[in-house]
Every structure is written in structure tokens, then in C-alpha cells.
Design a protein around this motif. Structure first.
Motif, PDB file in Angstrom:
ATOM      1  N   HIS A 138       0.834  -1.157  -0.092  1.00  0.00           N
ATOM      2  CA  HIS A 138       0.047  -0.068  -0.089  1.00  0.00           C
ATOM      3  C   HIS A 138       0.786   1.231  -0.107  1.00  0.00           C
ATOM      4  O   HIS A 138       0.376   2.375  -0.065  1.00  0.00           O
ATOM      5  CB  HIS A 138      -0.796   0.058   1.163  1.00  0.00           C
ATOM      6  N   VAL A 147       2.727   4.103  -1.587  1.00  0.00           N
ATOM      7  CA  VAL A 147       2.178   4.478  -2.947  1.00  0.00           C
ATOM      8  C   VAL A 147       3.196   4.459  -3.845  1.00  0.00           C
ATOM      9  O   VAL A 147       2.748   4.625  -5.232  1.00  0.00           O
ATOM     10  CB  VAL A 147       1.513   5.778  -2.785  1.00  0.00           C
ATOM     11  N   HIS A 178       7.324  12.184  12.890  1.00  0.00           N
ATOM     12  CA  HIS A 178       7.294  10.822  13.049  1.00  0.00           C
ATOM     13  C   HIS A 178       6.596  10.183  11.738  1.00  0.00           C
ATOM     14  O   HIS A 178       6.007  10.828  10.907  1.00  0.00           O
ATOM     15  CB  HIS A 178       6.007  10.623  14.008  1.00  0.00           C
ATOM     16  N   PHE A 191       5.262   6.449  10.029  1.00  0.00           N
ATOM     17  CA  PHE A 191       4.633   5.130  10.302  1.00  0.00           C
ATOM     18  C   PHE A 191       4.781   4.035   9.470  1.00  0.00           C
ATOM     19  O   PHE A 191       4.655   4.416   8.217  1.00  0.00           O
ATOM     20  CB  PHE A 191       3.196   5.406  10.692  1.00  0.00           C
ATOM     21  N   ASP A 192       5.156   2.679   9.626  1.00  0.00           N
ATOM     22  CA  ASP A 192       4.798   1.553   8.898  1.00  0.00           C
ATOM     23  C   ASP A 192       3.693   0.684   9.531  1.00  0.00           C
ATOM     24  O   ASP A 192       4.075   0.685  10.792  1.00  0.00           O
ATOM     25  CB  ASP A 192       6.038   1.240   8.696  1.00  0.00           C
ATOM     26  N   MET A 193       2.960  -0.248   8.817  1.00  0.00           N
ATOM     27  CA  MET A 193       2.295  -1.103   9.360  1.00  0.00           C
ATOM     28  C   MET A 193       2.544  -2.520   8.572  1.00  0.00           C
ATOM     29  O   MET A 193       2.392  -2.315   7.341  1.00  0.00           O
ATOM     30  CB  MET A 193       0.725  -0.923   9.706  1.00  0.00           C
ATOM     31  N   TRP A 205       1.765  -0.990   4.881  1.00  0.00           N
ATOM     32  CA  TRP A 205       1.075   0.295   4.646  1.00  0.00           C
ATOM     33  C   TRP A 205       2.152   1.234   5.180  1.00  0.00           C
ATOM     34  O   TRP A 205       3.014   1.131   6.262  1.00  0.00           O
ATOM     35  CB  TRP A 205      -0.031   0.555   5.648  1.00  0.00           C
ATOM     36  N   ASP A 206       2.064   2.386   4.761  1.00  0.00           N
ATOM     37  CA  ASP A 206       3.004   3.507   5.249  1.00  0.00           C
ATOM     38  C   ASP A 206       2.354   4.966   5.023  1.00  0.00           C
ATOM     39  O   ASP A 206       1.228   5.036   4.307  1.00  0.00           O
ATOM     40  CB  ASP A 206       4.297   3.371   4.946  1.00  0.00           C
ATOM     41  N   ASP A 207       3.060   6.018   5.360  1.00  0.00           N
ATOM     42  CA  ASP A 207       2.076   7.310   5.211  1.00  0.00           C
ATOM     43  C   ASP A 207       2.760   8.065   4.156  1.00  0.00           C
ATOM     44  O   ASP A 207       2.628   9.368   3.927  1.00  0.00           O
ATOM     45  CB  ASP A 207       2.303   8.212   6.652  1.00  0.00           C
ATOM     46  N   THR A 208       3.606   7.521   3.192  1.00  0.00           N
ATOM     47  CA  THR A 208       4.267   8.378   1.927  1.00  0.00           C
ATOM     48  C   THR A 208       3.260   8.960   1.185  1.00  0.00           C
ATOM     49  O   THR A 208       2.120   8.495   0.998  1.00  0.00           O
ATOM     50  CB  THR A 208       5.350   7.547   1.215  1.00  0.00           C
ATOM     51  N   ARG A 209       3.653   9.857   0.711  1.00  0.00           N
ATOM     52  CA  ARG A 209       2.795  10.763  -0.555  1.00  0.00           C
ATOM     53  C   ARG A 209       3.455  10.241  -1.682  1.00  0.00           C
ATOM     54  O   ARG A 209       4.709   9.756  -1.801  1.00  0.00           O
ATOM     55  CB  ARG A 209       2.987  12.068  -0.395  1.00  0.00           C
TER      56      ARG A 209
END
Lengths: 141, 170
Positions: free
Chosen positions: A43, A45, A107, A109-111, A123-127
Motif C-alpha cells: 500500500h 504508493v 514521525h 509510520f509503517d504497518m 502500509w505507510d504514510d508516504t505521498r
């Protein structure tokens, strides 16, 4: 608990951190094969799903590449695991847009979801970046 | 503990070759834990989310948030009063819905921590929508949320953002 008296959560957390150290830290393709399932769902991106894309990333990290910028230095802040999930939270110094030349602590995050000791989803928070990662000499997609 | 397992279903259709965003099939299942403290911590954060962040009920903040609340989002200062002001200024008050209406993926708890993962819809430089993830991490002490982290970067726009506008069908 497994035979070593380790909880599922502690075992999964150790797998995720070993994967990170091997794949992102050293670009070790052996760590990709050991810890990541073939039908890995991605996920984040800037990469498609599939273990072959993590293998390619590991090769870019180990060989170095003009087009690949490794992520800014992250230090491990916390891990949170329950059942099949492991979350990893990192601290990362970010440039402060309101105070030029200064930084603040952000911060990242990775999940990860695991099945039978293998990482199957991330999953992570990258754009999205304007251009995808490509290996040396590779044409634009 | 093996009591928690995340059942995920696709949250939106995407073009062939792309990875669809996944959401939890059942939010109530995410609240499960064999450990009563972890289950209570999850429930506290879930109810805070529905009541404060989603329904914008600033006068209920202190039912969930400790007085010395530490905020690590770089756009919001610490303290329970600051959170009340932030909620009042960033979103309208709404009725409390039974579930979280943003696309929730997982709620994971361990020790004194609870982490929420959401699908986050963004628009690329090419104008096309894409799906990334958003995370909220909470620390709980004595039945109140006392600390919060998320991946926000410093940005003046964030102060006015109502995250309830980030639903997948909008």
C-alpha cells in the motif's frame, strides 16, 4: 507462545525489524526472500504490489543508484504489535518551513501484516512522488 | 495473544495493476482483545474519535483526554484547552455516529499504546486520486489519553483541515 516462550507479537516484531535492517539497511536480497511473501500486498504508493519490486528496491540500495534517494535517516521510536499486525513508528528530523535552517522532530509510520512468520502486506504514510523509482539505465515508465 | 485478526475488504475500485485500498470488514472486531486493559484502551480511543474528532463535540474532550495532554503533531500545541480550541475552530459539531466514518483499516494495541490506521485519499501532481495511509498513535494513562503522535508535517493548511472531509466517496 511458541516453543521458545516468545509471544506471537514479539516474534512478528522481531521479523519486521530484521526485515527492515536487512532490506532497507543493507539492501540484502536474501532478507527479502526470507521475510517477505511472494504475493506481498504493497500500500506504499511509490511501489507496486509483489515481492519482485522489493527485490528491485534492495538491489538499488545495495548497488547505489543515481535515481534512488534513500529515505532520510529514521530512528526507531516504538513498535506496537497485536495478533497479525506490527506497527513501527520512527522519529525523523524535518526541515522547519517556518524557521529556515532549523529542524523539528516528525514521525513516520509503517504497518505490516504477517501470516505464518512472513510479511504479507505493508502500509505507510508516504505521498506519491512525481516520478517513480527506476534502476540505473532503466527507461521512464 | 492471538485474539486479534484483521479481516480486510477493498475500500474502493482502482485501475488494473494498482493495489486497492483495504478497510476493516468489521470495526467491532477491531476493538477485540483478550486483555481487558487493551480492550478498554481501544474503546476509549474509538469513542474519543467518534465523539471529539468526528462529531466535533469540543465540550466532551475532557471525558477522554488527560489534563496534561502532550501533542506531537507539529501544527497543534499541547494541552487539553488547545485541543478543545482546535476542534472548535476546525470542524462543525455533528451527531455522534455509531462507527468511525473514515476508512478505518486497523486498531492495534500493546502495552499503554493504541494505534489507528486509516486509508487516506490524496491527489497526485497529475490530478489523479491515489490512496495512502494515515496513522494516529495514542498513549493511555489512568483511563485517559495523555499523548498523541501522527505523521503530520508542519503546514499552515493543517490548522484548518477537517479530516472528516477525507472519506473515500468524496
Amino acid at each position: 507462545m511458541n516453543d521458545a516462550g516468545q509471544s506471537l507479537e514479539d516474534r512478528n516484531t522481531a521479523i519486521v525489524l530484521a526485515m527492515w535492517e536487512g532490506v532497507i539497511g543493507r539492501g540484502d536480497t536474501g532478507a527479502v526472500m526470507r521475510y517477505i511473501a511472494p504475493d506481498y500486498v504493497q500500500h506504499a504508493v511509490n511501489l507496486p504490489s509483489g515481492r519482485e519490486h522489493v527485490l528491485r528496491l534492495a538491489e538499488m540500495i545495495s548497488k547505489g543508484n543515481a535515481d534512488f534517494k534513500p529515505p532520510a535517516h529514521k530512528s526507531l521510536f516504538k513498535t506496537i504489535a497485536q495478533g497479525d499486525m506490527v506497527a513501527v513508528i520512527w522519529e525523523q528530523q524535518q526541515d522547519d518551513p517556518t524557521r529556515p535552517g532549523e529542524t523539528y522532530t516528525g514521525h513516520a509510520f509503517d504497518m505490516y501484516r504477517l501470516e505464518d512468520g512472513m510479511i504479507v502486506e505493508h502500509w505507510d504514510d508516504t505521498r506519491k512522488w512525481p516520478t517513480a523509482w527506476k534502476a540505473k539505465g532503466e527507461a521512464d515508465a | 495473544m492471538t485474539d486479534y485478526h484483521t479481516a480486510l475488504i477493498p475500500g474502493a475500485q482502482v485501475p488494473e495493476g494498482q493495489t486497492p485500498p483495504m478497510v476493516a470488514a468489521d470495526q467491532q472486531a477491531l476493538l477485540a482483545s483478550g486483555d481487558p486493559v487493551l480492550a478498554a484502551n481501544k474503546r476509549l480511543c474509538y469513542d474519543m474519535y467518534r465523539t471529539v474528532l468526528q462529531a466535533g463535540q469540543a465540550d466532551r474532550v475532557r471525558d477522554f483526554i488527560g489534563p496534561h495532554y502532550i501533542q506531537h503533531n507539529p501544527n497543534v500545541v499541547s494541552g487539553v484547552e488547545a485541543l478543545e480550541g482546535f476542534i472548535r475552530n476546525s470542524r462543525p459539531q455533528r451527531p455522534i455516529a455509531p462507527t468511525i466514518e473514515l476508512p478505518l483499516v486497523a486498531i492495534v494495541a500493546e502495552r499503554d499504546m493504541v494505534q489507528f490506521t486509516f486509508v487516506r485519499k490524496e491527489t497526485g501532481e497529475d490530478g489523479q486520486p491515489y490512496y495512502t495511509s494515515w496513522f494516529d498513535l495514542f498513549r493511555i494513562e489512568n483511563g485517559r489519553i495523555v499523548e498523541h503522535w501522527d505523521p503530520a508535517l508542519k503546514s499552515p493548511d493543517m490548522l484548518k483541515l477537517d479530516p472528516n472531509k477525507k472519506k473515500l466517496d468524496q
